[in-house]
Scaffold this active site. Structure first.
Site, PDB file in Angstrom:
ATOM      1  N   CYS B  47      -2.016  35.721   2.208  1.00  0.00           N
ATOM      2  CA  CYS B  47      -1.784  34.271   2.201  1.00  0.00           C
ATOM      3  C   CYS B  47      -1.100  33.821   0.915  1.00  0.00           C
ATOM      4  O   CYS B  47      -0.114  33.111   0.944  1.00  0.00           O
ATOM      5  CB  CYS B  47      -3.139  33.575   2.370  1.00  0.00           C
ATOM      6  SG  CYS B  47      -3.104  31.828   2.078  1.00  0.00           S
ATOM      7  N   GLY B 182      11.395  40.283  17.819  1.00  0.00           N
ATOM      8  CA  GLY B 182      10.111  39.703  18.195  1.00  0.00           C
ATOM      9  C   GLY B 182      10.152  38.200  18.060  1.00  0.00           C
ATOM     10  O   GLY B 182      10.917  37.665  17.260  1.00  0.00           O
ATOM     11  N   GLY B 184       7.261  36.259  17.679  1.00  0.00           N
ATOM     12  CA  GLY B 184       5.925  35.799  17.292  1.00  0.00           C
ATOM     13  C   GLY B 184       5.943  35.038  15.986  1.00  0.00           C
ATOM     14  O   GLY B 184       6.997  34.749  15.414  1.00  0.00           O
ATOM     15  N   TYR B 185       4.754  34.771  15.509  1.00  0.00           N
ATOM     16  CA  TYR B 185       4.538  33.958  14.326  1.00  0.00           C
ATOM     17  C   TYR B 185       5.285  34.480  13.101  1.00  0.00           C
ATOM     18  O   TYR B 185       6.045  33.742  12.472  1.00  0.00           O
ATOM     19  CB  TYR B 185       3.030  33.939  14.063  1.00  0.00           C
ATOM     20  CG  TYR B 185       2.646  33.067  12.948  1.00  0.00           C
ATOM     21  CD1 TYR B 185       2.394  31.723  13.175  1.00  0.00           C
ATOM     22  CD2 TYR B 185       2.565  33.569  11.652  1.00  0.00           C
ATOM     23  CE1 TYR B 185       2.067  30.903  12.127  1.00  0.00           C
ATOM     24  CE2 TYR B 185       2.234  32.751  10.612  1.00  0.00           C
ATOM     25  CZ  TYR B 185       1.980  31.423  10.842  1.00  0.00           C
ATOM     26  OH  TYR B 185       1.670  30.612   9.811  1.00  0.00           O
ATOM     27  N   GLY B 271       3.276  43.012  16.010  1.00  0.00           N
ATOM     28  CA  GLY B 271       1.835  42.781  15.993  1.00  0.00           C
ATOM     29  C   GLY B 271       1.186  43.376  14.751  1.00  0.00           C
ATOM     30  O   GLY B 271       1.856  43.979  13.902  1.00  0.00           O
ATOM     31  N   ALA B 320      -5.029  31.654   7.731  1.00  0.00           N
ATOM     32  CA  ALA B 320      -5.827  31.524   6.527  1.00  0.00           C
ATOM     33  C   ALA B 320      -6.981  30.541   6.695  1.00  0.00           C
ATOM     34  O   ALA B 320      -8.070  30.768   6.157  1.00  0.00           O
ATOM     35  CB  ALA B 320      -4.935  31.095   5.375  1.00  0.00           C
ATOM     36  N   HIS B 444       1.468   1.162   8.056  1.00  0.00           N
ATOM     37  CA  HIS B 444       2.899   1.097   8.294  1.00  0.00           C
ATOM     38  C   HIS B 444       3.606   1.038   6.954  1.00  0.00           C
ATOM     39  O   HIS B 444       3.160   0.325   6.067  1.00  0.00           O
ATOM     40  CB  HIS B 444       3.225  -0.164   9.105  1.00  0.00           C
ATOM     41  CG  HIS B 444       4.679  -0.345   9.380  1.00  0.00           C
ATOM     42  ND1 HIS B 444       5.349   0.396  10.316  1.00  0.00           N
ATOM     43  CD2 HIS B 444       5.598  -1.162   8.819  1.00  0.00           C
ATOM     44  CE1 HIS B 444       6.626   0.028  10.335  1.00  0.00           C
ATOM     45  NE2 HIS B 444       6.794  -0.914   9.435  1.00  0.00           N
TER      46      HIS B 444
END
Ligand SMILES: Cc1cc2nc3c(=O)[nH]c(=O)nc-3n(C[C@H](O)[C@H](O)[C@H](O)COP(=O)(O)OP(=O)(O)OC[C@H]3O[C@@H](n4cnc5c(N)ncnc54)[C@H](O)[C@@H]3O)c2cc1C
Ligand SMILES: Cc1cc2nc3c(=O)[nH]c(=O)nc-3n(C[C@H](O)[C@H](O)[C@H](O)COP(=O)(O)OP(=O)(O)OC[C@H]3O[C@@H](n4cnc5c(N)ncnc54)[C@H](O)[C@@H]3O)c2cc1C
Lengths: 61, 469, 469
Positions: B47, B182, B184-185, B271, B320, B444
């Site tokens: 992380c 890929g 993915g994330y 993965g 995380a 606002h």
């Protein structure tokens, strides 16, 4: 049937109430809510905890 | 095996100082437990060193350079806005260093014993740590495995750091001509960073669209951005990868025809695997799944009564915030309390341009689950603050149960989407209905007014967009 | 009086097209009512033309110029970052124009009849509109007064547009050597805009600190910023103002000694008055308070059974989000439904540097009310995203009832404080407890993690700061 339903649409109880259920060893999915729209309140959890049927949470070491 | 003389005794041994491990260690120590935290690399894990923080830091600098160009229509004058790559990476290191020092302080301040080195279990009560200062034995009562995970290479094509790159190491990629394999994330996060740096590269993904856990419409602003930036995106039904000298050849099946692509570098997102190699789990009763992740039951317990596991090493969510939470929850359990209850949703965030954030049911998932839902949307083009600051790309989408109006999903794509999602996340956890958000004042001008308007749209009553869908 | 031939009949006549009026008109028309909206200036009111939107738009451009300078340590290269004032104001006009066009579209699309001109009541069912296309009579069944308010001059010192400036008109102030008199909302907003433009000016305020509805600590980052920018801030127990040729002389009583200040321009923030002059209220049964604001009771009713009033003309909250809400609520009432319930809190936002946002009980107010509270804080210096983007000034503060942990107030000062406050606003409206926010996942890395950590701090369990206060 209510069990399957409960899995699809999550239990209607706030995080703090869910925490209380965990602390009292109550399976929140089996509690019937008395609040608006079936919301489970702290009181619902407490009275469920008093019933002998409620299995206490696994005691930590 | 050569072992040193020093033998350390501890109540709780935490292995790995990523978000899961350090949070657990600090929180357990604060509750009075005797805690030893072992980590083999820098404090803070993926992380802090390879993921969330470096990506956010770097993207922010490049985004600023972009903002400056756009802002010339707003009266901003600045010549030759660009990024000094070396300096940006130094700044990234400064940020990481600052946050790492903060974690170190927290550990020290709460009395966590720290050890640097690689940890391996010898039994269910004994481990060995090999670090720069030699080899040490640790005797523990309870252990927490928080060793995290890493990306898995393609079968037969190991990462080599020059031609085939691990997504975990892709932050530093300076080259053009890269192919990301890929959808993915990790693939998309790396792609977003590269796009922000105006690199020319290719994304190859399977399935109908990238990030398949999202409704397809959430991706459109990001895909449009990739297109503007000249990123080539290919959807393939299958592929084969071959190393060819200093190139990688990818053969794609695209709608019944074959295409061939050559790349100077390949970043395959195939993965995750757990960091369990060398951990000595064979000397314990800890069991892993076929894919290598540690099996845990109630209260993060492994099959070894004295060993627990949390975070990415269990292969659940791979983010995380979940790692933090599991760390806190387990610390409570170790201190004799009950752990934290399950959350209803795990918010997902993608550091793309613009940001994507998503929590709970997507429209697709809700329909698949057979839930009768209503949906509302609100575009940032109709949001006063977004127009004011020139960030009108994207929208907010809400998914609610039709019968009860209960909010089941909140999704945002746009500027600062991570932060504006949070009202939606709380709404879902509280069991709020669309009306609850609509009847709550939103100051606002704010971006979060779009969350309210999306809920109002679902109820069919937004005054701020003409057409209610 | 010369009157035209055309006579318009309408069910609902709405006077004033600010946030309150246009929202009411659109929503009522959507519900099938026959609505006529009269406005004497541009559509959108103070909010769109003089307040919220122009301030946000301009501050954003100047903030960007500042960000560029700071970002040179982050590797950003850009020469001579500065703002072309004329262009920035043109961009502001573009933004306003875009949003105004949006409102116009919404009005048209929902079938609102629009009239340009100044409206005056002749009776409880008749009004006259004098506009560029002549004079028209309107016969109405029900009328909504949404004429807004404006700033009040100091007694005996009228605004003249050159020496003594109305805060509503202070957006365009190009000069140095201005004194802003007052420590309220408008004064500080104008001050923040001027400071962002690096002007040298003076703020003179009464009482112990500015923005006295906030806990003093919320202001510290803003006051520090004023100091860095060279803004002089004086607290005086009283003052007298005199015009002296092309100067204004302000005599201050500061801690028993007198000081004299000369300013080239004075912007006195002396509170608001209602725009009721020329409205012909004397021809109706509408009653006003001594200070000129319209008296309303249940359901926004005035003392005239056919006339309602909403927004700033009633002098309650003086912010746009309340005006919107009253507009929606009244539209429902006019359509025969019940109006909206009261909110628990009205979030307040200050476009300062950094932003301040506040909802519900401050610590001071809670103690004054005799509520036993616990308080939590979390500084942005310990927030990963804030560090990543170099925006570490400020903090989040939460106020909760001690016995129940129910969240009663949420306050934030820092970058994007408006948007990160919203989770707190919903928390208060939902009756959430500190635990509810703490147990809800907050994606990482986000600024809103600071909201969670503030709540955790109040519970005494944040792992992310060492010292819990
Ligand atoms: C490119 C990228 C972007 C990401 N962006 C985000 C994001 O924006 N938001 C988000 O929430 N998540 C994001 N993630 C995911 C996030 O980084 C992980 O989910 C998180 O770091 C997992 O934490 P952890 O503590 O379980 O493991 P890790 O962070 O992997 O930490 C494990 C630690 O254990 C140490 N270790 C391993 N084995 C041993 C051993 N035998 N002995 C001693 N120490 C050992 C490692 O050195 C490491 O320090 C991203 C990931 C990547 C790759
Ligand atoms: C500098 C400044 C900054 C601000 N910043 C914010 C902020 O960030 N957030 C926030 O929430 N609020 C802010 N406000 C306050 C906000 O602008 C007002 O609360 C809001 O505009 C009130 O809306 P309203 O519809 O009641 O009235 P107004 O906006 O005042 O609109 C009234 C309308 O009625 C018209 N009118 C008046 N008399 C007649 C008549 N006789 N016939 C026809 N038409 C008539 C006027 O021309 C005007 O268009 C700010 C105000 C100022 C001055």
């Amino acid at each position: 049937a209510p069990k399957a339903e409960a899995q699809k649409v999550p239990v209607l109880a706030t995080p703090a109430t869910r925490m209380l259920a965990k602390q009292l060893g109550v399976n929140i999915d089996s509690v019937k809510g008395t609040g608006p729209m079936g919301r489970i309140t702290d009181e619902d959890v407490r009275s469920a905890a008093q019933k002998p049927a409620a299995k206490p949470a696994e005691a930590p070491v | 095996m050569v072992v040193g003389d020093i033998e350390v005794g501890t109540d709780v041994l935490v292995v790995g100082a990523g978000p899961a491990g350090y949070t657990c260690a600090i929180s357990a120590a604060r509750q009075g437990l005797d805690v030893t935290l072992v980590n083999k690399s820098e404090l803070g894990g993926v992380c802090l060193h390879k993921g969330c923080i470096p990506v956010k830091t770097l993207i922010n600098v490049y985004r600023l350079a972009e903002d400056i160009k756009i802002a010339s229509t707003m009266g901003l004058k600045a010549e030759g806005a660009s990024v000094d790559r070396r300096k940006a990476y130094e700044w990234k290191d400064t940020v990481v260093g600052k946050l790492e020092a903060g974690i170190r302080e927290l550990c020290r301040g709460s009395g966590v014993q720290m050890m640097e080195g690689s940890c391996s279990f010898l039994s269910s009560s004994r481990a060995v740590v090999s670090g720069p200062s030699g080899i040490q034995h640790v005797i523990f009562k309870r252990a927490v495995i928080a060793a995290g995970g890493r990306h898995k290479p393609l079968p037969g094509i190991p990462f080599d750091g020059s031609l085939v790159i691990n997504p975990d190491e892709a932050l530093d990629m300076p080259d053009e001509g890269t192919a990301i394999l890929g959808g993915g994330y990790a693939a998309i996060t790396i792609a977003a960073l590269m796009a922000s740096q105006n690199k020319k590269f290719t994304i190859i993904h399977k399935k109908e669209h990238i990030l398949t856990f999202l409704d397809e419409e959430m991706l459109r602003p990001v895909m449009r951005r990739f297109q503007e930036k000249g990123v080539a995106v290919h959807a393939a039904s299958s592929w084969t990868v071959k190393r060819m000298g200093d190139r990688v050849r990818v053969e794609l099946d695209i709608e019944d025809k074959k295409e061939t692509l050559e790349a100077k570098k390949l970043v395959p997102d195939n993965g995750m695997i757990a960091n369990t190699d060398g951990l000595g789990l064979e000397n314990t009763a800890v069991k892993t799944r076929k894919d290598g992740f540690i099996i845990t039951g109630e209260n993060y317990r492994t099959d070894d009564p004295s060993i627990y596991a949390i975070g990415d090493v269990c292969g659940m969510h791979g983010n995380a915030s979940t790692a933090y939470r599991e760390g806190e929850s387990l610390a409570d359990i170790l201190a004799g309390k009950t752990g934290l209850p399950d959350t209803i949703v795990t918010p997902l965030t993608m550091s793309t341009d613009p940001e994507i954030a998503s929590a709970g049911y997507t429209e697709t998932k809700a329909r698949e689950a057979g839930i009768d839902v209503i949906v509302g949307r609100f575009p940032f083009t109709a949001n006063g603050k977004a127009v004011s600051i020139g960030k009108t790309t994207g929208f907010v989408k809400v998914v609610a149960e039709k019968s009860s109006h209960r909010i089941l999903g909140m999704h945002a794509v746009g500027y600062e989407a991570f932060d504006i999602l949070q009202e939606g996340v709380l709404a879902i956890e509280m069991g709020a209905r669309l009306e609850d958000v609509v009847l709550t004042l939103h100051p606002h001008p704010t971006l979060c007014e779009a969350v309210r308007e999306a809920c109002a749209d679902a109820l069919g009553e937004s005054t701020n967009i003409r057409e209610n869908k």
